[in-house]
Structure formats: structure tokens, C-alpha cells
Write a protein that holds these residues in place. Sequence first.
Motif, PDB file in Angstrom:
ATOM      1  N   ARG A  44      30.308 -27.840  -1.855  1.00 63.05           N
ATOM      2  CA  ARG A  44      28.998 -28.436  -1.560  1.00 63.05           C
ATOM      3  C   ARG A  44      27.883 -27.410  -1.739  1.00 63.05           C
ATOM      4  O   ARG A  44      26.823 -27.718  -2.305  1.00 63.05           O
ATOM      5  CB  ARG A  44      28.979 -29.004  -0.146  1.00 63.05           C
ATOM      6  CG  ARG A  44      27.635 -29.616   0.214  1.00 63.05           C
ATOM      7  CD  ARG A  44      27.676 -30.427   1.481  1.00 63.05           C
ATOM      8  NE  ARG A  44      26.418 -31.156   1.633  1.00 63.05           N
ATOM      9  CZ  ARG A  44      26.224 -32.139   2.496  1.00 63.05           C
ATOM     10  NH1 ARG A  44      27.204 -32.536   3.288  1.00 63.05           N
ATOM     11  NH2 ARG A  44      25.052 -32.739   2.562  1.00 63.05           N
ATOM     12  N   LEU A  87      26.387 -33.966  -7.379  1.00 60.61           N
ATOM     13  CA  LEU A  87      26.531 -33.673  -5.955  1.00 60.61           C
ATOM     14  C   LEU A  87      26.707 -34.963  -5.167  1.00 60.61           C
ATOM     15  O   LEU A  87      27.593 -35.060  -4.308  1.00 60.61           O
ATOM     16  CB  LEU A  87      25.313 -32.905  -5.444  1.00 60.61           C
ATOM     17  CG  LEU A  87      25.248 -32.682  -3.925  1.00 60.61           C
ATOM     18  CD1 LEU A  87      26.452 -31.891  -3.430  1.00 60.61           C
ATOM     19  CD2 LEU A  87      23.939 -31.993  -3.540  1.00 60.61           C
ATOM     20  N   LEU A 115      30.183 -35.880  -3.014  1.00 60.34           N
ATOM     21  CA  LEU A 115      30.190 -36.128  -1.575  1.00 60.34           C
ATOM     22  C   LEU A 115      30.710 -37.526  -1.257  1.00 60.34           C
ATOM     23  O   LEU A 115      31.485 -37.711  -0.314  1.00 60.34           O
ATOM     24  CB  LEU A 115      28.785 -35.936  -1.004  1.00 60.34           C
ATOM     25  CG  LEU A 115      28.243 -34.496  -1.053  1.00 60.34           C
ATOM     26  CD1 LEU A 115      26.805 -34.461  -0.556  1.00 60.34           C
ATOM     27  CD2 LEU A 115      29.125 -33.549  -0.243  1.00 60.34           C
TER      28      LEU A 115
END
Length: 323
Positions: free
Chosen positions: A256, A290, A294
Motif C-alpha cells: 500500500r 491502488l 485495496l
Amino acid sequence: MREQLGGPSGSAPRAGRLRVGVIGAGKVGAVLGAALRAAEHAVTGVTAVSEASRERAENLLPGVPVLEAREIVAGSDLVLLAVPDDVLSELVAGLASLGAWKPGQLVAHTSGRYGVGVLEPVRAAGAIPLSIHPAMTFTGLSLDLGRLTDCVFGVTADAPMLPIAQALVIEMGGEPVVIPEEQRVLYHAALAHGSNHLVTLASQAAQLLAEIGVAEPERLLAPLLRASLDNALASGESALTGPVSRGDAGTVASHREALTGRDALLRQASEDDGGPRPGGHLAGAGDDILESYLAMARATLQRAVRQDRLRAEQAAALGDVLG
């Protein structure tokens, strides 16, 4: 029913051959038309509006005349509707308003989203509605004909007419699987989620590798992704591997952090180049990776928890990292 509708390609024509009209010479329509022709049905006409569709029709259905939709319906025992989902209903209703549909005529569409409810105007005219959707991605080239062998088709029809839909699929080399009318949208969502999003994930992974200097990211990814797909299809969720399934919150946190830093760099580069592109996308299409990572990691965490793969503290740590 198969004996009535068709036989193996190359055998002498028999009674029961259908005159087939194809409305929509897209990648699906042209290929299925060619498959029905190979099963000795007579393709008598095809619609082709764009230059690409005309070329496709010429290559896959040589000698078949390009006609208007109403002409095709008038001269066909089986009408194959291979048009985009969003225009299917309007097309069917429009032809009904012209009195085009004929009693006893077979009308099959190839949409994954719809069952036979969208063909209600066909039924009202006394024609027979069928839904035959190939669960396959198409290129619109002749190589697709080979892909139809053992391809699964989602078929929906009124119970007495199911054997007709099933026989047509078998003649094209496919395997029919009955999908209830009320479950068509979930059926299509499952296929779109699996196929379309698989392409997105693979493309994102390749993009990241290219950005760090890997010259041919597809070569690096191909063995891994093929093995992962094969394992998932063979073993289901028991094939799950990786840092989330192991409870490795530190690794996920590092992922992350790296992806967030990458996005910040892309955002700065975009500002230096004069701001976001039209539509709000950053230069290099950076921000979607991203978000996807996630979202998929959260979904993976949920499944790992349901399988009792993780201790409570591991699941909690991962939940904190993933927000």
C-alpha cells in the motif's frame, strides 16, 4: 431434435435445414453464423453497417448478401440477433411494429444479460424466442470457430422449446447450460466479473512491471497467471496464496505504501504537465491500480476469514492496513 436441425459438416444436406439470417455482423454474430453454416444450415443474409462488419461478413460468411434487417427476417426460418444489449429491445420492438416476425419462426439472441423476456414481441407474433449466449470472448476471426468446440452457452427458453436451443448449440460444437430467466443478469455479471476484470488486473500488473523497467512484463506474468487461473478453477478458494491469505500485514502495508507513493509521483508529474487529462484521469492512468489492489485485498481478506485461514489478530491487523 439434433437430427431434425442438423448433422455433421460435410454430410449430404438433409431435411430440416434452416434458412438462417444474421442481424449484426459483429465478432459474435459473424462467427456463430459461420458455425451454423458449417452445420449445413443456409445463411441467407446478414446485416453489416460498418466497414469492419462488412469485412468480417465477407471473410466469415463469403457469398452471403448484406441485407436490411426486415429483409433478413422475411427470408429466414431462424433469425440470429447478435447486437449490443442496449439496442436489442428497441430492435425487436421496431421489427414487431412493422409486422416482421412470423408465426413459427425461431428468433435467438446472443446477449448474456437477457433471457427471452426481451423477445416478448416475438412471442406475441407467434414466433419462438430463444436465448443462446456463448460464454467466450471473440476476436471476430476464423480462429474463433475452433474456440466454439466445447464452449459453454447459457441458454434460456420456454420449457417446451429448450431442446431447440440446446440442439442449435450442440450443432455449433458447444455445450448448452440452462440459465433460468430470472437469473440471467447474475449469470452475466459473473462472466463479466471473471473475464473483463481479469483483463484489467493483468493489464495493471503488466503496467507496474513495465514502469519499473521490466522489458517484457507479459513473459514474466504469463506462467504465474496461467497457473493461478488453472489452480483457482480446479481447486477454488483452497488455491488461494499470497500475503493476505498468510496474514502478512507487514507485506500488505508495504504494498500500500509503495502504490500510494507511486500515485503521488504520478500526480506531481501530471501537475507539472499541466494538470489532469480530460475526464479527471492522471497521466499514466495511475490512480486505478491502488484502488483495485485495496478492493481485491479486502475481498481476499473476507474469504480468508470465512475459511478460517487467519487468527483473529492477523485478520484485525490486515483490516487496519486495508482501511
